[in-house]
Scaffold this motif. Structure first.
Motif, PDB file in Angstrom:
ATOM      1  N   ASN A  59      -2.693  -4.297  -3.244  1.00 55.77           N
ATOM      2  CA  ASN A  59      -2.647  -5.702  -2.833  1.00 55.77           C
ATOM      3  C   ASN A  59      -3.725  -6.450  -3.616  1.00 55.77           C
ATOM      4  OD1 ASN A  59      -0.692  -5.573  -0.470  1.00 55.77           O
ATOM      5  ND2 ASN A  59      -2.193  -4.050   0.149  1.00 55.77           N
ATOM      6  N   PRO A  75      -6.954 -10.293  -0.339  1.00 60.47           N
ATOM      7  CA  PRO A  75      -6.002  -9.895   0.711  1.00 60.47           C
ATOM      8  C   PRO A  75      -6.747  -9.445   1.952  1.00 60.47           C
ATOM      9  CG  PRO A  75      -6.173  -8.182  -0.950  1.00 60.47           C
ATOM     10  CD  PRO A  75      -6.953  -9.341  -1.475  1.00 60.47           C
ATOM     11  N   ILE A  98      -1.948  -8.421   6.029  1.00 60.68           N
ATOM     12  CA  ILE A  98      -1.192  -7.438   5.267  1.00 60.68           C
ATOM     13  C   ILE A  98      -1.471  -6.067   5.867  1.00 60.68           C
ATOM     14  CG2 ILE A  98      -0.821  -6.470   2.966  1.00 60.68           C
ATOM     15  CD1 ILE A  98      -2.101  -9.062   1.853  1.00 60.68           C
TER      16      ILE A  98
END
Length: 341
Positions: A59, A75, A98
């Motif tokens: 990510n 992230p 996330i």
């Protein structure tokens, strides 16, 4: 100990969480929490340290310019609070982020720490999975919990899933072990049109959340977007005879499975929602059922990618040819993005 001096005392707070990634087919779940945050003007009060939970090669951070100054967005998972007024006020703590790459137990403990300090009464985790469901029918949404008492009192399914799981399943179990009531709501997204966004699935999750927590959720333009999405997929399916035939097969299977129930509970639930919205006024964007039945003005976009042709022979790993996702729990469907718990 977590210090939350900037957050006022909340009224009957419920935590609503969703995570991008494996448990978020079509981005339906994370979009639902984003919708709540946007419509109710949520105020971010905390963000988890990205260094603790994310692999930045998986990510990646993003760079952007603000008045000529280069900035970086990492992230992470952010928490915000929304104050919902009315005759029966209730506040929400929104968790949106996330799925973490590592240290899931510490991640869940940190989320639960915030829940404890804020006096959260229940945690609702939203998820979306891929399934053999036609885009022309109402989106199936299953509510599951690990708490047998909660399953009985709130008319939910008690999860029996065994197999690989995602952060949704881990957080729900962490809540159960910590004595915090927890529910997960799963929307089934058609596997043959799985690319995001899927506003119809997002709308279905919000409708079910509305029933669960007893709040009237402003829908904004979401009903219009859901109808435009369905019309767009209708057009794509009509251009390919194999896809159209496959969709018809799914429709027949779905209708046959639901026919014996005649869904009296669903009708009663829809009527209660209608009364709740009538008493509270139409609200911005009006209201649509999970099937998106309403009046819409937006012209559907024709720029969507063509949905892949359905498999003709191979039923997929772990699934017998005669099995359908509706015969299984929401966590038992396989496939990337389908999630599982």
């Amino acid at each position: 100990m977590i210090e939350l001096e900037s957050v006022p005392e909340l009224v009957d707070p419920v935590m609503v969480a969703a995570f991008e990634g494996w448990n978020d087919a079509g981005d339906a779940a994370s979009t639902a929490v984003g919708h709540l945050d946007r419509e109710w003007k949520g105020e971010v009060f905390a963000a988890l340290d990205a260094e603790d939970y994310y692999d930045f090669q998986v990510n990646r951070p993003t760079v952007w310019l603000e008045n000529g100054v280069r900035k970086v967005t990492w992230p992470t998972t952010r928490l915000s609070v929304v104050r919902v007024g009315g005759e029966k006020p209730r506040d929400l703590v929104l968790v949106r982020g996330i799925e973490p790459s590592m240290r899931w137990r510490s991640f869940c403990n940190e989320i639960l720490g915030f829940a404890h300090e804020l006096g959260v009464e229940m945690v609702v985790i939203l998820g979306a999975l891929l399934g053999d469901t036609p885009h022309t029918r109402p989106v199936p949404v299953s509510g599951v919990t690990s708490d047998p008492d909660l399953a009985r009192t709130m008319q939910l399914e008690e999860t029996r899933y065994e197999g690989p799981t995602g952060i949704v399943g881990i957080l729900q179990e962490a809540c159960t072990h910590a004595g915090v009531p927890a529910v997960s709501l799963w929307a089934a997204v058609p596997h043959y049109v799985s690319q995001p966004p899927n506003p119809k699935a997002t709308l279905a999750l919000l409708n079910r959340l509305e029933d669960l927590i007893g709040l009237r959720i402003p829908l904004g333009e979401l009903p219009e977007d859901a109808r435009a999405w369905q019309l767009g997929v209708d057009q794509l399916a009509a251009e390919d005879s194999e896809v159209a035939e496959y969709v018809q097969t799914l429709e027949e299977a779905r209708d046959t499975a639901e026919l014996p129930e005649a869904s009296g509970e669903a009708i009663a639930r829809e009527f209660e929602r209608y009364l709740r919205r009538r008493d509270g006024g139409p609200g911005p964007g009006g209201h649509a059922t999970e099937s998106g039945d309403a009046t819409y003005l937006r012209d559907p976009s024709s720029s969507r990618a063509r949905p892949p042709k359905p498999p003709r022979t191979d039923p997929g790993p772990g699934r017998k040819p005669e099995e359908r996702p509706e015969d299984k729990g929401p966590d038992e469907s396989s496939g990337e993005g389908s999630g599982g718990e």
